[in-house]
Motif scaffolding. Structure first.
Motif, PDB file in Angstrom:
ATOM      1  N   ARG A 135       0.848  -1.190   0.000  1.00 54.00           N
ATOM      2  CA  ARG A 135       0.000   0.000   0.000  1.00 54.00           C
ATOM      3  C   ARG A 135       0.889   1.246   0.000  1.00 54.00           C
ATOM      4  NH1 ARG A 135      -4.596  -0.862   4.432  1.00 54.00           N
ATOM      5  NH2 ARG A 135      -2.820  -1.420   5.762  1.00 54.00           N
ATOM      6  N   GLN A 162      -0.488   4.283   4.697  1.00 60.58           N
ATOM      7  CA  GLN A 162      -0.877   3.017   5.317  1.00 60.58           C
ATOM      8  C   GLN A 162       0.303   2.318   6.015  1.00 60.58           C
ATOM      9  OE1 GLN A 162      -1.909   3.652   1.897  1.00 60.58           O
ATOM     10  NE2 GLN A 162      -3.745   4.527   2.844  1.00 60.58           N
ATOM     11  N   LEU A 210      -5.135   1.126  -4.424  1.00 59.60           N
ATOM     12  CA  LEU A 210      -6.056   0.936  -3.317  1.00 59.60           C
ATOM     13  C   LEU A 210      -7.496   1.007  -3.804  1.00 59.60           C
ATOM     14  CD1 LEU A 210      -4.428   3.049  -0.456  1.00 59.60           C
ATOM     15  CD2 LEU A 210      -4.084   0.640  -1.018  1.00 59.60           C
ATOM     16  N   GLY A 240      -9.691   0.606   0.882  1.00 53.07           N
ATOM     17  CA  GLY A 240      -8.315   0.753   1.328  1.00 53.07           C
ATOM     18  C   GLY A 240      -7.472  -0.490   1.179  1.00 53.07           C
ATOM     19  N   ALA A 293      -5.249  -3.263  -1.007  1.00 49.89           N
ATOM     20  CA  ALA A 293      -4.379  -3.234  -2.185  1.00 49.89           C
ATOM     21  C   ALA A 293      -4.847  -4.258  -3.210  1.00 49.89           C
ATOM     22  CB  ALA A 293      -2.944  -3.514  -1.775  1.00 49.89           C
TER      23      ALA A 293
END
Length: 436
Positions: A194, A198, A286, A290, A292
């Motif tokens: 990410r 993050q 993302l 949120g 990946a």
């Protein structure tokens, strides 16, 4: 009298012992059991050797071990030499504080190649853990890839980058220091699936990269969202960390070695051997939750050494239900079963800091106190029963005075500026104590 066994002598184990000792006083006898002859677990073998201020927390644990009702029992492997079922028969309560010493698997082709190491192995090697003393990390290639976006990844990258002078005052073991000083690695790529927002990296560890003598961090400015988005990070405690990354991106410094932050990237395959080893990486993005997601775009990174820093798992032990997904023991608020408990990473998985284990240990101790209040009788044999069992099986346990002798020998053997030169063999430790 109540008898308690705590399996594991790291932070969670010592904090639990401290809490139980305060709750029960002289009404309890507490044995802290460890498979190694020496205590402290994560503090001795997990904390980076150049972070001596963090290791000083062991002074607090010393006070616990010196209490009249607390005993250290080293060189006893629970699940091997002694079963959990047997401990439960000897003690009123058994607390699993084993931590999470095993590396979580990457789950990609090539992760079992010789040049691919888990961080537990690599960190254990440079910290002198007996299980990894014979490890020989491939350091002759020019490139290393570190997988993960937490503090352990930073520790590994920093240790690979430091000069000999920068290790002064640390307790990195001699064989690791000598190997690192001969290393050919000049580029270290830190892969994160990410983005900068993050990460699980703290400002202290990130900030250290900006002060290395021979290495400098490199960050692509394009990986950041608009700067206004950083305001949302204040509540998560990430603003300072992301600010440091933005600083590295805005004013890149060029030195002999570089530490490249490669965000939005996940490894999908490792191939090759030796210096020709390579990692195939897929670009990610993302999604709205949120998470990946792979984009299908791939590229290759040379990597004579790959270190996976994606988390740890507790060791499965016969007699304890196991949570495969979480890599921990199945429990409800620290309770595994009647008289059997879990604390620290064994309870909640590998998360939080060393200090997080203190309230965790006190909470589990309070649960035990509620189940068997001070003043109530237990009727178990406790340490006396364990001693008889160990004698019957010819298992030579170590105590805290033995640890003091090992500690003194390590201090006496230390190179100039170092607090100790760790003894890296269990057999050598026992030989020093006359147990061999």
């Amino acid at each position: 009298m109540r008898h308690f066994a705590i399996v594991g002598s790291g932070p969670a184990g010592f904090y639990t012992a401290e809490a139980l000792a305060k709750a029960y006083g002289n009404e309890a006898r507490i044995d802290i059991i460890d498979k190694l002859p020496v205590p402290y677990g994560l503090i001795r073998f997990g904390v980076a050797p150049d972070h001596q201020s963090i290791k000083k927390v062991s002074v607090r644990y010393d006070k616990v071990a010196d209490s009249e009702n607390v005993r250290f029992v080293g060189n006893v492997a629970v699940g091997d030499g002694v079963s959990v079922e047997e401990l439960c028969g000897l003690y009123d309560a058994v607390v699993m504080a084993t931590g999470a010493p095993h590396d979580r698997k990457l789950g990609i082709p090539g992760e079992d190649l010789p040049g691919v190491l888990g961080s537990a192995a690599f960190v254990g090697w440079y910290n002198g853990h007996p299980d990894f003393a014979d490890l020989s990390p491939p350091l002759d290639g020019g490139h290393a890839v570190v997988i993960g976006n937490g503090n352990v990844a930073l520790d590994c990258a920093r240790v690979l980058s430091k000069t000999e002078a920068e290790f002064e005052g640390s307790d990195i073991v001699r064989h690791a220091l000598e190997a690192l000083m001969q290393s050919g690695i000049r580029t270290i790529t830190i892969l994160g699936r990410r983005g900068p927002h993050q990460i699980a990296m703290t400002p202290k560890e990130l900030g250290e990269l900006g002060h290395l003598e021979a290495a400098a961090p490199q960050v692509d400015p394009a990986d950041f969202p608009p700067e206004a988005a950083d305001e949302a990070l204040e509540d998560r405690g990430l603003a300072k960390s992301v600010g440091l990354l933005r600083g590295y991106a805005a004013a890149p410094v060029h030195k002999a070695k570089e530490i490249i932050f490669d965000f939005f990237a996940r490894p999908v395959k490792i191939e090759g051997a030796g210096a020709e080893q390579k990692v195939t990486v897929e670009r990610t993005r993302l999604d709205e939750d949120g998470r990946a997601r792979g984009t299908g775009e791939t590229y290759e990174l040379p990597a004579g050494l790959v270190i996976s820093c994606i988390g740890y798992t507790s060791p499965p032990i016969v007699g304890i239900p196991y949570d495969d997904r979480g890599g921990k023991y199945k429990n409800e608020d620290g309770v595994i079963d009647d008289g059997l408990y879990a604390v620290g990473w064994a309870r909640r998985g590998p998360s939080g800091t060393i200090g997080t284990n203190r309230p965790d240990g006190y909470e589990v101790a309070a649960t035990i106190e509620a189940a068997m209040p001070p003043g109530s009788a237990g009727g178990k044999t406790g340490g006396a029963g364990l001693d008889a069992l160990l004698e019957e099986r010819d298992i030579l346990a170590t105590d805290f005075s033995d640890w003091r002798r090992i500690e003194q020998a390590e201090a006496a053997a230390a190179r100039a500026g170092s607090p100790r030169e760790k003894i890296i063999s269990t057999a050598e430790m026992l030989k020093l104590l006359g147990h061999a």
